[in-house]
Each structure stands twice: as C-alpha cells, then as structure tokens.
Design a protein around this motif. Sequence first.
Motif, PDB file in Angstrom:
ATOM      1  N   ASN A 144       0.767  -1.083  -0.127  1.00 56.00           N
ATOM      2  CA  ASN A 144      -0.162  -0.065   0.025  1.00 56.00           C
ATOM      3  C   ASN A 144       0.771   1.127   0.232  1.00 56.00           C
ATOM      4  O   ASN A 144       1.932   1.375   0.589  1.00 56.00           O
ATOM      5  CB  ASN A 144      -1.078  -0.181   1.147  1.00 56.00           C
ATOM      6  CG  ASN A 144      -1.739  -0.849   1.298  1.00 56.00           C
ATOM      7  OD1 ASN A 144      -2.405  -1.533   0.062  1.00 56.00           O
ATOM      8  ND2 ASN A 144      -2.291  -1.686   2.280  1.00 56.00           N
ATOM      9  N   LEU A 145       0.488   2.463  -0.590  1.00 62.24           N
ATOM     10  CA  LEU A 145       1.238   3.309  -0.868  1.00 62.24           C
ATOM     11  C   LEU A 145       0.436   4.561  -0.308  1.00 62.24           C
ATOM     12  O   LEU A 145      -0.825   4.665  -0.414  1.00 62.24           O
ATOM     13  CB  LEU A 145       1.382   3.666  -2.291  1.00 62.24           C
ATOM     14  CG  LEU A 145       2.133   2.612  -3.231  1.00 62.24           C
ATOM     15  CD1 LEU A 145       2.257   3.127  -4.659  1.00 62.24           C
ATOM     16  CD2 LEU A 145       3.307   2.193  -2.748  1.00 62.24           C
ATOM     17  N   GLU A 146       1.319   5.568   0.256  1.00 65.98           N
ATOM     18  CA  GLU A 146       0.564   6.522   1.071  1.00 65.98           C
ATOM     19  C   GLU A 146       0.303   7.730  -0.085  1.00 65.98           C
ATOM     20  O   GLU A 146       1.197   8.132  -0.817  1.00 65.98           O
ATOM     21  CB  GLU A 146       1.637   7.036   2.011  1.00 65.98           C
ATOM     22  CG  GLU A 146       1.063   8.295   2.838  1.00 65.98           C
ATOM     23  CD  GLU A 146       1.913   8.618   3.804  1.00 65.98           C
ATOM     24  OE1 GLU A 146       1.716   9.184   5.179  1.00 65.98           O
ATOM     25  OE2 GLU A 146       3.145   9.483   3.439  1.00 65.98           O
ATOM     26  N   GLN A 147      -0.878   8.448   0.167  1.00 72.96           N
ATOM     27  CA  GLN A 147      -1.176   9.548  -0.741  1.00 72.96           C
ATOM     28  C   GLN A 147      -1.520  10.792   0.362  1.00 72.96           C
ATOM     29  O   GLN A 147      -2.430  10.196   1.193  1.00 72.96           O
ATOM     30  CB  GLN A 147      -2.126   9.231  -1.523  1.00 72.96           C
ATOM     31  CG  GLN A 147      -1.716   8.330  -2.745  1.00 72.96           C
ATOM     32  CD  GLN A 147      -2.966   8.152  -3.976  1.00 72.96           C
ATOM     33  OE1 GLN A 147      -3.557   9.105  -4.163  1.00 72.96           O
ATOM     34  NE2 GLN A 147      -3.205   6.959  -4.212  1.00 72.96           N
ATOM     35  N   ILE A 148      -1.326  11.736   0.065  1.00 70.98           N
ATOM     36  CA  ILE A 148      -1.700  12.986   0.852  1.00 70.98           C
ATOM     37  C   ILE A 148      -2.492  13.790  -0.310  1.00 70.98           C
ATOM     38  O   ILE A 148      -1.443  14.266  -0.951  1.00 70.98           O
ATOM     39  CB  ILE A 148      -0.417  13.647   1.715  1.00 70.98           C
ATOM     40  CG1 ILE A 148      -0.106  12.761   2.743  1.00 70.98           C
ATOM     41  CG2 ILE A 148      -1.122  14.909   2.365  1.00 70.98           C
ATOM     42  CD1 ILE A 148       1.017  13.140   3.577  1.00 70.98           C
ATOM     43  N   ASN A 149      -3.326  14.428  -0.066  1.00 70.00           N
ATOM     44  CA  ASN A 149      -4.304  15.442  -0.785  1.00 70.00           C
ATOM     45  C   ASN A 149      -4.125  14.840  -2.236  1.00 70.00           C
ATOM     46  O   ASN A 149      -4.015  15.717  -3.385  1.00 70.00           O
ATOM     47  CB  ASN A 149      -3.592  16.686  -0.816  1.00 70.00           C
ATOM     48  CG  ASN A 149      -3.994  17.172   0.804  1.00 70.00           C
ATOM     49  OD1 ASN A 149      -4.707  17.053   1.280  1.00 70.00           O
ATOM     50  ND2 ASN A 149      -2.779  18.063   0.982  1.00 70.00           N
ATOM     51  N   GLY A 150      -4.124  13.267  -2.343  1.00 68.70           N
ATOM     52  CA  GLY A 150      -4.420  12.892  -3.720  1.00 68.70           C
ATOM     53  C   GLY A 150      -2.973  12.592  -4.654  1.00 68.70           C
ATOM     54  O   GLY A 150      -2.718  12.385  -5.824  1.00 68.70           O
TER      55      GLY A 150
END
Length: 234
Positions: A144-150
């Motif tokens: 799983n990869l982190e996304q912040i504000n898309g």
Amino acid sequence: MSNTTTPSKAKPFLAIFDLDETLIAADSASLWSAFLVERGIASTTLLEEEQDFMKAYAKGDMDMNSYMKATLKPMVGLDNGTVTKLVDAFIEEKIKPAIYQDAIARIEWHKKRGDKVLVVSATGEHLVKPIASMLGADDAIAINLEQINGSFTGNTVGALSYQQGKVTRMKTWLDEQETQFQGSYGYSDSINDLPLLNAVDRPFAVNPDPTLAMHAQVNEWTIMDWRHDNNIHR
C-alpha cells in the motif's frame, strides 16, 4: 487455511497467485522503473539501483523498505490521476505482451470451478491492482502506498506484502471476507514466497527458481513450467 463447509452449499476454494515471473514473464516493478526512465520521469541511475536490489531479491535477502523508498522516489508529488494514466499505458506497452498463456488458462480453470482468484504481490498497489484486474483476478493484495491530498508521498503504509508479510496481509484479508473457503491453492516462482506456499493447502511451484524447485521436489509439490516456447499471451 481450510474452513468447514455448510451442508447446504459447498464453499469455494481460494486460488492465490504471485504476479511477477509467475503470471507474467517479467518483474512488473523493474519494468515500471524502466518505463519511467523511458518517459523521462526517472533517472537512469534508478536502473542501476534496481539491478542491485534484484540480485539481493534472488538470494532472498532484499531489504524491501529500502527498495520501495528508492523505486517510489520518481512518483513523489505525482497525483493519482497522472499515475493512473501512466500505469494504463504501461500495462498496454509492457505487461500485456509478457502474460503467460498458461497463466490465463489456470485463472480461467479456477474461475470455471467457482473459485475466488487473489493476486498477492510484493509490488506497489498502483501496479498490482490494475494488472490483477486485467488478468481476471477477483482481488489483489499489494504494498500500500501513501497519498496525501491525492498525491503520492513515496512512503508505504502498513505491513509490506513480502515474504512472511504476504501471509500476514492474506490473513487480514481473509478476516475481512464474508465468504469462507474450504481450501486454498497457491502459485509462485520464488523462494521468497515459501511462507505463502507453506500456508496454503495445495502449493504449486510455477517457473521456480533453483532454490524453490529443490524445495518443491523434496516436498513433492507440483511443479509447473509456463515458460515454454509460444506461451506468451498475445
């Protein structure tokens, strides 16, 4: 991993497939790195790093955290829409020409039986989930990869689906399912997936590396070779 069956209706089996070098004649993460270099999104030094990491992977001692940090660096700051478009092009150009015909046939065999097909891979979810869907799998487990504000941060989230981590993630997935399974099949090419293959009821060594091939022979596991001539899906 077996569950008891109800008298009214037999429960399905779960078929678990590794992705790279099992369903496709390549490593999707390595192809992705090369694709990003071709597109000018990543530096050629990434390919040198990739080669070193893959040598360690073949020995079963790659540091997956370091690998993900290095290979996700070109994606830092890219928004989800941009990455999705790149992945779509990547699948058309690089993945579809590398699919094993026998892999498609085996997935279809399981589907006709009413089994649930799950791809479990130590590659990022941005690649694994769309590839698994294209191959006809019902679901996929990946890093799983982190996304912040898309936008992608270059960080991973949660347990990495690598070696024993595949079993950890799979158990979590099983706990979330409404369906109970009466048994499980597992397919992989790599000694890195020995924990996964030991966890299923019916393990298959597909295109096995030398260490896995030896282990499979000693334990009388079925060995499948999908690498023969004219076996790439067109």
